[in-house]
Scaffold this active site. Sequence first.
Site, mmCIF file in Angstrom:
data_model
loop_
_atom_site.group_PDB
_atom_site.id
_atom_site.type_symbol
_atom_site.label_atom_id
_atom_site.label_comp_id
_atom_site.label_asym_id
_atom_site.label_seq_id
_atom_site.Cartn_x
_atom_site.Cartn_y
_atom_site.Cartn_z
ATOM 1 N N LYS A 11 49.680 31.432 86.633
ATOM 2 C CA LYS A 11 50.947 31.609 87.373
ATOM 3 C C LYS A 11 51.029 30.601 88.501
ATOM 4 O O LYS A 11 50.005 30.056 88.951
ATOM 5 C CB LYS A 11 51.080 33.023 87.940
ATOM 6 C CG LYS A 11 50.041 33.433 89.010
ATOM 7 C CD LYS A 11 50.349 32.989 90.435
ATOM 8 C CE LYS A 11 49.186 33.284 91.368
ATOM 9 N NZ LYS A 11 49.142 32.527 92.599
ATOM 10 N N ILE A 97 39.499 26.666 87.778
ATOM 11 C CA ILE A 97 38.926 27.783 88.540
ATOM 12 C C ILE A 97 39.151 27.559 90.037
ATOM 13 O O ILE A 97 39.091 26.431 90.519
ATOM 14 C CB ILE A 97 37.408 27.856 88.237
ATOM 15 C CG1 ILE A 97 37.191 28.147 86.751
ATOM 16 C CG2 ILE A 97 36.715 28.904 89.081
ATOM 17 C CD1 ILE A 97 35.742 27.978 86.314
ATOM 18 N N GLY A 100 44.254 28.769 92.751
ATOM 19 C CA GLY A 100 45.498 29.391 93.218
ATOM 20 C C GLY A 100 46.458 29.630 92.071
ATOM 21 O O GLY A 100 47.657 29.805 92.267
ATOM 22 N N ALA A 102 45.692 32.058 89.670
ATOM 23 C CA ALA A 102 45.391 33.427 89.216
ATOM 24 C C ALA A 102 44.680 33.462 87.864
ATOM 25 O O ALA A 102 44.843 34.437 87.126
ATOM 26 C CB ALA A 102 46.651 34.292 89.183
ATOM 27 N N ASP A 138 46.823 40.481 92.360
ATOM 28 C CA ASP A 138 47.698 39.711 91.457
ATOM 29 C C ASP A 138 47.682 40.235 90.021
ATOM 30 O O ASP A 138 48.445 39.753 89.178
ATOM 31 C CB ASP A 138 47.221 38.246 91.384
ATOM 32 C CG ASP A 138 47.575 37.450 92.619
ATOM 33 O OD1 ASP A 138 48.375 37.945 93.432
ATOM 34 O OD2 ASP A 138 47.050 36.328 92.758
#
Length: 311
Positions: A11, A97, A100, A102, A138
């Site tokens: 995302k 990884i 930011g 998710a 999230d």
Amino acid sequence: MAELSVCSPAKINLHLEVLGLRADGFHELAMVMQTIDLFDLLRLKPTADGAIALHCDHPDLPTDGSNLITRAAELLKARAGLPELGAEIALRKRIPIGAGLAGGSSNGAAALVGLNALWGLGFSPEALLGMAAELGSDMPYCLAGGTQLCFGRGESLEPLEPGAADTLAVLLLKHPEASVSTPWAYGRCRELRGAHYLTGEPAFAERRQALRHNPLLPALQRGAALPPLRNDLQAVVESEVASVREGLVLLRRLRTPLAVAMSGSGPSLFALFPDLDAAFAAQVELATDLEAGGFQSWACGLSPAGVMLVA
Ligand code: C5P
């Protein structure tokens, strides 16, 4: 069921506003989240030994009990009261990884959906959303996907009509050596801005209502020129991570992006375009500079779906 695969998309944040602190120590947020066509793949096989064995093709990812995939599997087993359930899980990692995007939350959400089907547990979508919220802020969003307003810790969802967002695309950048810890970014935000945080539910409710009426939302529906995107963690991270500053300079040099911003707590950055061709053209336009700066880049479409079973 013999075996199945689950698609686990990344995302981006089209808006990330830090409102204040909550009684539980988390930050109260007002966000617009969007799934993109960059995804990991989980392949699941049932076993009868009660163990969750996770293998990953990325050497840097911990595959022990701290991984959200394993934690999701153990939570499902506990809620079903079936400790004998086991699974072998192979994770093909494509989402960078600590970026930011998710990736970890999406993998956990994919494990909830996939193992619920694989083990024939029959938990409802609402029950899975509840478990997702227990595991990470999230994760409910990652289950649902598409274009959503996310409030509270991030777990309280209000879906938006996809509209033109279906045809928009991004050029995504990340420096392979940069990674940002989410707790660090929120902790630093609190140090820098805590004195000016909003307090109290009426002030939070007012900002949520303002986001519901933000000109960004109709502009996304139309695929038209967007107002500047807001990410309150961007200023925090930009001042400490050189590759974020350098990447933003490159993206802002592009001729036709609809908007440029950092995603989540970074350090990945994106430029938004009306379609995939424009995103690919931007990748070509920046190719020399991206290589010189050592950036990885991806051109991909926005996607209307969250985690998805695929045969
Ligand atoms: O919920 P999750 O485990 O993904 O959050 C990771 C960390 O990010 C939290 O421990 C907290 O430090 C920070 N966070 C926050 N407020 C949020 C979400 C995350 O402060 N709404």
